[in-house]
Structures are given as C-alpha cells and as structure tokens.
Design a protein around this motif. Structure first.
Motif, mmCIF file in Angstrom:
data_model
loop_
_atom_site.group_PDB
_atom_site.id
_atom_site.type_symbol
_atom_site.label_atom_id
_atom_site.label_comp_id
_atom_site.label_asym_id
_atom_site.label_seq_id
_atom_site.Cartn_x
_atom_site.Cartn_y
_atom_site.Cartn_z
ATOM 1 N N GLU A 113 42.409 47.489 47.724
ATOM 2 C CA GLU A 113 41.826 48.167 46.565
ATOM 3 C C GLU A 113 42.345 47.545 45.267
ATOM 4 O O GLU A 113 41.587 47.354 44.312
ATOM 5 N N GLU A 114 43.628 47.213 45.235
ATOM 6 C CA GLU A 114 44.215 46.616 44.033
ATOM 7 C C GLU A 114 43.541 45.306 43.672
ATOM 8 O O GLU A 114 43.198 45.061 42.505
ATOM 9 N N ILE A 115 43.330 44.460 44.671
ATOM 10 C CA ILE A 115 42.668 43.179 44.423
ATOM 11 C C ILE A 115 41.252 43.403 43.916
ATOM 12 O O ILE A 115 40.807 42.762 42.954
ATOM 13 N N MET A 116 40.539 44.316 44.532
ATOM 14 C CA MET A 116 39.148 44.550 44.137
ATOM 15 C C MET A 116 39.056 45.042 42.702
ATOM 16 O O MET A 116 38.151 44.644 41.955
ATOM 17 N N LYS A 117 39.957 45.905 42.294
ATOM 18 C CA LYS A 117 39.930 46.419 40.916
ATOM 19 C C LYS A 117 40.184 45.297 39.915
ATOM 20 O O LYS A 117 39.474 45.163 38.919
ATOM 21 N N VAL A 118 41.218 44.503 40.174
ATOM 22 C CA VAL A 118 41.551 43.402 39.260
ATOM 23 C C VAL A 118 40.451 42.346 39.267
ATOM 24 O O VAL A 118 40.032 41.856 38.210
ATOM 25 N N HIS A 119 39.979 42.019 40.451
ATOM 26 C CA HIS A 119 38.990 40.954 40.605
ATOM 27 C C HIS A 119 37.681 41.321 39.901
ATOM 28 O O HIS A 119 37.115 40.520 39.149
ATOM 29 N N HIS A 120 37.202 42.526 40.162
ATOM 30 C CA HIS A 120 35.922 42.953 39.606
ATOM 31 C C HIS A 120 36.046 43.343 38.129
ATOM 32 O O HIS A 120 35.306 42.828 37.277
ATOM 33 N N ASP A 121 36.981 44.227 37.806
ATOM 34 C CA ASP A 121 37.039 44.811 36.460
ATOM 35 C C ASP A 121 37.577 43.853 35.406
ATOM 36 O O ASP A 121 37.229 43.962 34.231
ATOM 37 N N LYS A 122 38.433 42.941 35.810
ATOM 38 C CA LYS A 122 39.037 42.026 34.834
ATOM 39 C C LYS A 122 38.448 40.615 34.923
ATOM 40 O O LYS A 122 37.942 40.080 33.939
ATOM 41 N N HIS A 123 38.527 40.002 36.114
ATOM 42 C CA HIS A 123 38.085 38.614 36.226
ATOM 43 C C HIS A 123 36.562 38.475 36.091
ATOM 44 O O HIS A 123 36.086 37.660 35.284
ATOM 45 N N HIS A 124 35.822 39.249 36.861
ATOM 46 C CA HIS A 124 34.368 39.149 36.750
ATOM 47 C C HIS A 124 33.912 39.554 35.349
ATOM 48 O O HIS A 124 33.044 38.910 34.754
#
Length: 296
Positions: A113-124
């Motif tokens: 979940e942590e990776i998905m939040k950072v990946h989607h909300d910040k990087h994307h």
C-alpha cells in the motif's frame, strides 16, 4: 437441395447474419472480424461443386475460427459493457491524474500500500504536472513565435508525457485478482510469435530485469508487421520502438519496488506476474489489432 448444398447455404446465411450484427452494433469497418467475414463470404460464393473431405474440413475449421472470435467479441462486450470509447480531446495543459481502479492495498502482498500511494499520488502526479507545463510552454512558444527553448520543452514533453501515459496503462494492466495467463486470441498470438507462453514470460521477465537503470519493459503490437514484440525503454521514452502500440507494460523504476524489494528487482518482477490483469491486456490487444498499416 442436397445435404451439402443445405450446409453451405446455412453457413452463408450465418456469416451474413454476423455481418449484419456488427453493422447494427456500429463496429468500425477496420475491425479485424469484418475482413474475416468478408473473406468467408468470398469463399462461400466461390463454391460451385461438392468439396472433398479435406476441403470440407478446412471450410469447417475456418467457420469455427470465426465463430470463436465472434464469441470472444460477445463475451468482451458483456464484460466491459461497451468496447468502443467515445472520443474526447484534452486541451493543452489539461491532463489529470486518473484514479486507481482499485484500493491502494489491493495488490498486497505483491506490491505494498505504501508503494502504491507514493507511486501513484506523487510520482505519477508529477508526470501529469510536467506534461501540462510542457504543453503550455509549447503553446506560449507558438503564440510568441519564440522557439529558443523548444529543445528543452520537447524533451520535457516526451519524458513526462510518456511517464503519464505508461503509468495509466500500468495501473490498468494490474488487478487484485491476477490471472495466470492470457486467453483467447492473445494467447494464440503469443504462442504463435514467441513459441509458448513460458518462452514469452521468460523473455519479458529477463528484459525487465536487465533494463539499464530506470525504465520499462513493454509488450507491444506492431500494426505494420502484424505481430507482437517485447521492447525495453530507458526512463520513459528512450529506446522507444515507434509505430507500435503498448498492450502490457511493467515499471522497473526503483520507486516502483525499492521500498518493498530493495535492490531485488528480479523478485519484484517474479511476483508482478501474480497480479497481471490479463482481461485488460486482452482488451488493449483487441483494439490494437484493428489498426492496420501497409507492411514493409
């Protein structure tokens, strides 16, 4: 009318009914099934004498193939509700971050979940913002006829635009109920070109593991050569194979896995196969094969 003549007549009428259905469903004339149905019509109309056993078997095989593909179309239409998406234009600088098609924790334990939040909300999100900025700077350059920074903004457009579009595919290529392997027409195409699903999976995985630095591995369809191919991309757009359509993509930037897998990219790639949403990949493939270019 003898049994053979009756059989040919029934096949012809069934084929014409399928064409009428596609027409009533407003399916684009470039859809691959149209060509097969038209070719089958030509074949039926050329029959004037009873066929040999071998010719009859070939005719039945062709009819069964078309029947299977029509069933695939019906199943996909039922699953997705509608295959054909209404066109919409995104004005310069107006791209938005798409919602994830599942909760942040839906891909656990394979992607946290942590990776998905950072990946989607910040990087994307940063790629969406970068793409919008680059497009607006290009508009400004055209309005002022000042192209002194066109090289910079062209680079920014390619980097952030590719980042946005590939991530949008990436989220949909995955799902909480991963499927073991593709089905239907895509499975046949993979076996035809790569030899077997296992050979394809090994090739794709090794390409992902061996991407130099940050980047992607993509399964693409070539409308010109009419076959699949596996390509690597450094960052988001380096080493791109033009004139192809991505149908399955895997992000191997460190931000996609490092918090959970550290530097073990191979383990991330191995586990990623357990969450591939093959239904989405098959849908993208079905749309991709509709597009045809002349072969050279």
């Amino acid at each position: 009318m003898d049994r053979f003549g009756k059989y040919v007549k029934e096949l012809f009428e069934w084929n014409e009914d399928m064409k009428k259905f596609l027409g009533s469903d407003k399916v684009d004339k470039n859809f691959a099934l149209w060509e097969k149905l038209d070719n089958f019509t030509d074949l039926m109309e050329s029959i004037s004498t009873p066929l040999s056993d071998t010719e009859l078997l070939n005719l039945q095989s062709e009819a069964e193939t078309i029947h299977e593909e029509m069933e695939e179309y019906f199943n996909r239409k039922q699953e997705l509700g509608v295959i054909w998406i209404a066109e919409s234009v995104v004005p310069p600088g107006s791209h938005t971050l798409p919602d994830l098609p599942y909760p942040y924790n839906a891909l656990e334990p394979y992607i946290s979940e942590e990776i998905m939040k950072v990946h989607h909300d910040k990087h994307h999100y940063s790629y969406v913002e970068g793409l919008n900025k680059a497009e607006l700077r290009m508009v400004e350059a055209r309005e002022k006829s000042d192209f002194s920074l066109v090289k910079h903004w062209s680079r920014e457009l390619a980097f952030h635009g590719s980042g946005h579009y590939l991530h949008t595919i990436f989220w949909e290529n995955m799902g909480p109920r991963g499927e073991e392997r593709p089905k239907r027409r895509l499975e046949k195409e993979i076996k035809s070109y790569f030899g077997s699903y296992e050979a394809f999976k090994k090739h794709f995985s090794e390409a992902a593991i061996q991407v130099e630095g940050s980047g992607w591995v993509l399964l693409v369809w070539s409308p010109r050569s009419r076959h699949l191919e596996i390509v690597q991309s450094e960052k988001h757009s380096g080493q791109a194979l033009w004139d192809t359509i991505p149908i399955l993509v895997l992000d191997v930037w460190e931000h996609a896995y490092y918090l959970q897998y550290k530097n073990n990219r191979a383990a991330y790639v191995e586990n990623w196969w357990k969450i591939v949403n093959w239904s989405n990949v098959e849908m993208r493939f079905e749309k991709a094969v509709e597009l045809k270019w002349n072969s050279f």
